[in-house]
Design an enzyme around this catalytic site. Structure first.
Site, short mmCIF file in Angstrom:
data_model
loop_
_atom_site.label_atom_id
_atom_site.label_comp_id
_atom_site.label_asym_id
_atom_site.label_seq_id
_atom_site.Cartn_x
_atom_site.Cartn_y
_atom_site.Cartn_z
N SER A 25 0.33 -1.43 0.24
CA SER A 25 -0.44 0.16 -0.16
C SER A 25 1.16 1.29 0.00
O SER A 25 0.39 2.10 -0.15
CB SER A 25 -1.12 0.09 1.08
OG SER A 25 -0.56 -0.68 2.34
N ASP A 229 -3.02 6.16 11.38
CA ASP A 229 -3.01 5.35 11.65
C ASP A 229 -1.36 4.05 11.62
O ASP A 229 -1.51 3.03 12.15
CB ASP A 229 -3.23 4.10 9.94
CG ASP A 229 -2.91 4.51 8.65
OD1 ASP A 229 -1.58 5.15 9.29
OD2 ASP A 229 -3.07 4.93 8.25
N HIS A 232 0.45 4.45 7.10
CA HIS A 232 1.16 4.83 5.90
C HIS A 232 1.66 6.06 5.79
O HIS A 232 1.69 6.95 6.83
CB HIS A 232 -0.59 4.98 5.39
CG HIS A 232 -1.04 3.41 4.88
ND1 HIS A 232 -2.01 2.95 5.80
CD2 HIS A 232 -1.09 3.23 4.34
CE1 HIS A 232 -2.79 1.62 4.82
NE2 HIS A 232 -1.91 1.48 4.25
#
Length: 255
Positions: A25, A229, A232
């Site tokens: 990601s 979070d 990321h």
């Protein structure tokens, strides 16, 4: 009125420098992805495109349907399509590189969020799709050349001690296999050492930085700013990472 040429039907007479973007990601990009309460999906991209990530006529992307088109954020929207994509490092990388090389830049997005290194083994769908997309990106175009693989992956391998311990061997296998399958025995590969992860992150980072194979280098994302979070990279960090990748490529491989 200016006539636009189709990059698929009219291969350029100038060189097309192709870069494979792969991993999970933080390569596909979550910069600018925000919570979207009371909606499905419960996240959305805020649509903010910093100047460093702006589109340019010389930067193309290889779509999920294997067609060249002008590149724009989010680069991975039709590839990492089960998640909400935002800003990744690809466009800031390309905008930095294009100022120093002549010709077009072709980006081949292949990254998929939440994937472990074992899912990128030869024979697995993700690996085979990356190889297929890479081969198709140069098919029938004598002016196109794959210049490097940019790889940012490993967060999913930091939860288990076993996964972390075998990461180095799995990554070395990936390097060997992709070079063999693309018939590019010295393909430059730029790895990104993790900025985030779980209990065994240091073991995976040690593996990433410890790979000693010709034309494989590692840049370190540690310290780049994370989103709330704690996993990321935010948009600003992704821009910086793109510039780090560009500098690494131009310094080591642009010959």
């Amino acid at each position: 009125m200016e006539t636009q040429t189709d990059p698929n039907q009219n291969p350029p007479k100038t060189k097309r420098h192709i870069f494979i973007l792969s991993g999970q990601s933080n390569m596909s990009g979550r910069g600018g992805v925000i919570k979207n309460p009371h909606h499905t999906p419960n996240k959305r991209w805020n649509g903010v495109i910093p100047p460093e990530c702006s589109p340019d006529s010389s930067i193309l992307r290889f779509s999920s349907t294997l067609k060249w088109e002008q590149a724009h954020e989010p680069l991975h929207a039709d590839i990492d399509n089960k998640k909400v994509c935002g800003i990744g490092p690809g466009m800031s990388f390309a905008n930095a590189v294009r100022q120093r090389v002549a010709g077009e830049l072709g980006l081949v997005p292949c990254a998929v969020g939440g994937t472990a290194i074992k899912e990128w083994a030869r024979g697995e769908e993700l690996y085979e799709n990356m190889v297929k997309r890479s081969k198709e990106s140069v098919k029938g175009d004598e002016n196109a050349e794959i210049k490097a693989l940019l790889w940012y992956q490993g967060e999913s391998d930091t939860s288990s001690e076993h996964d972390a311990e075998v990461y180095k061997a799995n990554m070395e296998n990936l390097i060997h296999n992709v070079r063999q399958d693309l018939n590019l025995p010295s393909l430059p590969i730029i790895q990104v050492a993790l900025a985030s992860g779980f209990e065994y992150i240091e073991k995976v980072r040690e593996a990433q930085k410890g790979i000693n194979i010709s034309n494989v280098i590692c840049i370190d994302a540690k310290g780049l700013q994370l989103k709330e979070d704690n996993l990321h990279l935010n948009t600003e960090a992704q821009i910086k990472l793109g510039h780090m990748l560009a500098e690494a490529y131009l310094t080591h491989f642009d010959v």
